[in-house]
Design an enzyme around this catalytic site. Structure first.
Site, PDB file in Angstrom:
ATOM      1  CG  LEU A  33      -1.637  -0.891   1.355  1.00 18.44           C
ATOM      2  CD1 LEU A  33      -2.877  -1.406   2.387  1.00 18.44           C
ATOM      3  CD2 LEU A  33      -2.674  -1.383  -0.146  1.00 18.44           C
ATOM      4  CD  GLU A  35      -1.321   9.546   1.771  1.00 15.98           C
ATOM      5  OE1 GLU A  35      -2.513   9.975   2.299  1.00 15.98           O
ATOM      6  OE2 GLU A  35      -0.659   8.249   2.477  1.00 15.98           O
ATOM      7  CG  HIS A  37      -3.501   1.399  -1.835  1.00 17.89           C
ATOM      8  ND1 HIS A  37      -2.316   1.097  -2.083  1.00 17.89           N
ATOM      9  CD2 HIS A  37      -4.050   1.119  -3.181  1.00 17.89           C
ATOM     10  CE1 HIS A  37      -1.745   0.303  -3.240  1.00 17.89           C
ATOM     11  NE2 HIS A  37      -2.875   0.314  -4.059  1.00 17.89           N
ATOM     12  CG  ASP A 150      -5.436   1.829 -11.590  1.00 24.26           C
ATOM     13  OD1 ASP A 150      -4.845   1.399 -12.401  1.00 24.26           O
ATOM     14  OD2 ASP A 150      -5.313   1.360 -10.758  1.00 24.26           O
ATOM     15  CB  VAL A 176      -2.560   9.556  -4.178  1.00 23.43           C
ATOM     16  CG1 VAL A 176      -1.819  10.560  -3.207  1.00 23.43           C
ATOM     17  CG2 VAL A 176      -4.011  10.207  -4.119  1.00 23.43           C
ATOM     18  CG  MET A 184       1.967   8.550  -4.462  1.00 28.01           C
ATOM     19  SD  MET A 184       1.468   7.825  -3.086  1.00 28.01           S
ATOM     20  CE  MET A 184       2.276   9.762  -2.859  1.00 28.01           C
ATOM     21  CB  SER A 185       2.406   3.281  -9.246  1.00 30.14           C
ATOM     22  OG  SER A 185       2.294   1.612  -9.682  1.00 30.14           O
ATOM     23  CB  SER A 186       2.189  -0.997  -5.657  1.00 28.97           C
ATOM     24  OG  SER A 186       0.858  -0.700  -4.717  1.00 28.97           O
ATOM     25  NE  ARG A 187       2.805  -4.046 -11.968  1.00 25.87           N
ATOM     26  CZ  ARG A 187       1.741  -4.266 -11.912  1.00 25.87           C
ATOM     27  NH1 ARG A 187       0.854  -3.257 -11.818  1.00 25.87           N
ATOM     28  NH2 ARG A 187       1.090  -5.495 -12.446  1.00 25.87           N
TER      29      ARG A 187
END
EC number: 6.3.2.1
Length: 283
Positions: A33, A35, A37, A150, A176, A184-187
């Site tokens: 996760l 910011e 999320h 997304d 965000v 922002m991305s987990s990747r």
């Protein structure tokens, strides 16, 4: 906060909440996760009496050559983060729980899934709609919150919920961004320091296109060309797609209006990044 792994327990807890007249807010995630999320969960905390989040790295939305095995996971870290923002239930099922032996049923939204990410990632949205439909049936939320980063996923899930008469409000919240503007991305964790610098080309290209649009350039093809040229300067950038579409239908447009969205997917090194913005949104 309770961490629950089995479906029946989550269903029972959510049923008790509904019977007590509580409003259920739900934020589905694949974990690791950030910011983005957490902002969804904070908004869900405001809008619901019971806040449910899920962490499930969904195998059916990954293609055979995609990053399922390497997708970042850290449940202990994630659990602490969601606890801090006030989540009541964290649902963390296994793939075998969600897709037991003999599983044969999938949900497919036509039209909206054929373009953009659906074109370059065949089967991806079938996996997304299937798992989200299952999660909606398990939790039965009043409201579900997703990020606008997304954008296509949000449009597809709204269409699915409407077409299947699912009694849930699908809400999209603004993307965000990091301090330098990167979505922002987990990747993002996969980017090297040099690739991280090059990734800012997406932010700069979006800004340049919006500036040009505000100065009167309303031909979609020219705006796409401007974006393509900016990103093409980066040595490790490989463009998947850059398109300007209607924000509701995702169909391409020739001339932009207030509902036109610029969407892009670009691979920086081995990391695939997506970003978007309404082209006439304030710069």
């Amino acid at each position: 906060m309770d961490i629950i792994n089995d479906i029946a327990t989550v269903q029972s807890r959510c049923l008790q909440a509904r019977q007590a007249g509580q409003r259920i807010a739900f934020v589905p995630t694949m974990g690791y996760l950030h910011e983005g999320h957490l902002s969804l969960m904070r908004e869900g905390r405001k809008r619901g009496d019971l806040l449910v989040a899920s962490i499930f790295v969904n195998p059916t939305q990954f293609g055979p050559k995609e990053d399922l095995a390497s997708y970042p996971r850290d449940l202990e870290r994630d659990a602490e983060l969601v606890r801090e923002v006030g989540v009541d239930i964290l649902f963390h099922p296994t793939p075998a729980t969600m897709y037991p032996n003999g599983y044969k049923t999938y949900v497919h939204v036509e039209g909206l899934t054929k373009t953009l990410c659906g074109e370059s990632r065949p089967g991806h949205f079938r996996g997304v709609t299937t798992v989200v439909c299952k999660l909606f049936n398990i939790v039965q939320p009043d409201i579900a919150l997703f990020g606008r980063k997304d954008f296509q996923q949000l449009a597809v899930l709204r269409r699915m919920a409407a077409d299947l008469n699912l009694p849930v409000e699908v809400v999209g919240l603004p993307t965000v961004r990091e301090k330098d503007g990167l979505a922002m991305s987990s990747r993002n964790v996969f980017l090297s320091a040099e690739e991280r610098k090059q990734a800012l080309a997406l932010v700069d290209a979006l800004r340049q296109a919006r500036v040009a649009a505000h100065h009167g350039e309303h031909h979609a093809r020219r705006l796409v060309g401007l974006v393509r040229e900016r990103i093409g300067r980066e040595p490790d950038a490989q463009i998947d797609y850059i398109k300007i579409c209607d924000g509701d239908t995702l169909e391409g447009v020739d001339r932009i209006d207030a509902n036109s969205v610029l969407l892009m997917a670009v691979r920086i090194g081995q990391t695939r990044l997506i970003d978007n913005n309404y082209i006439l949104e304030e710069v």
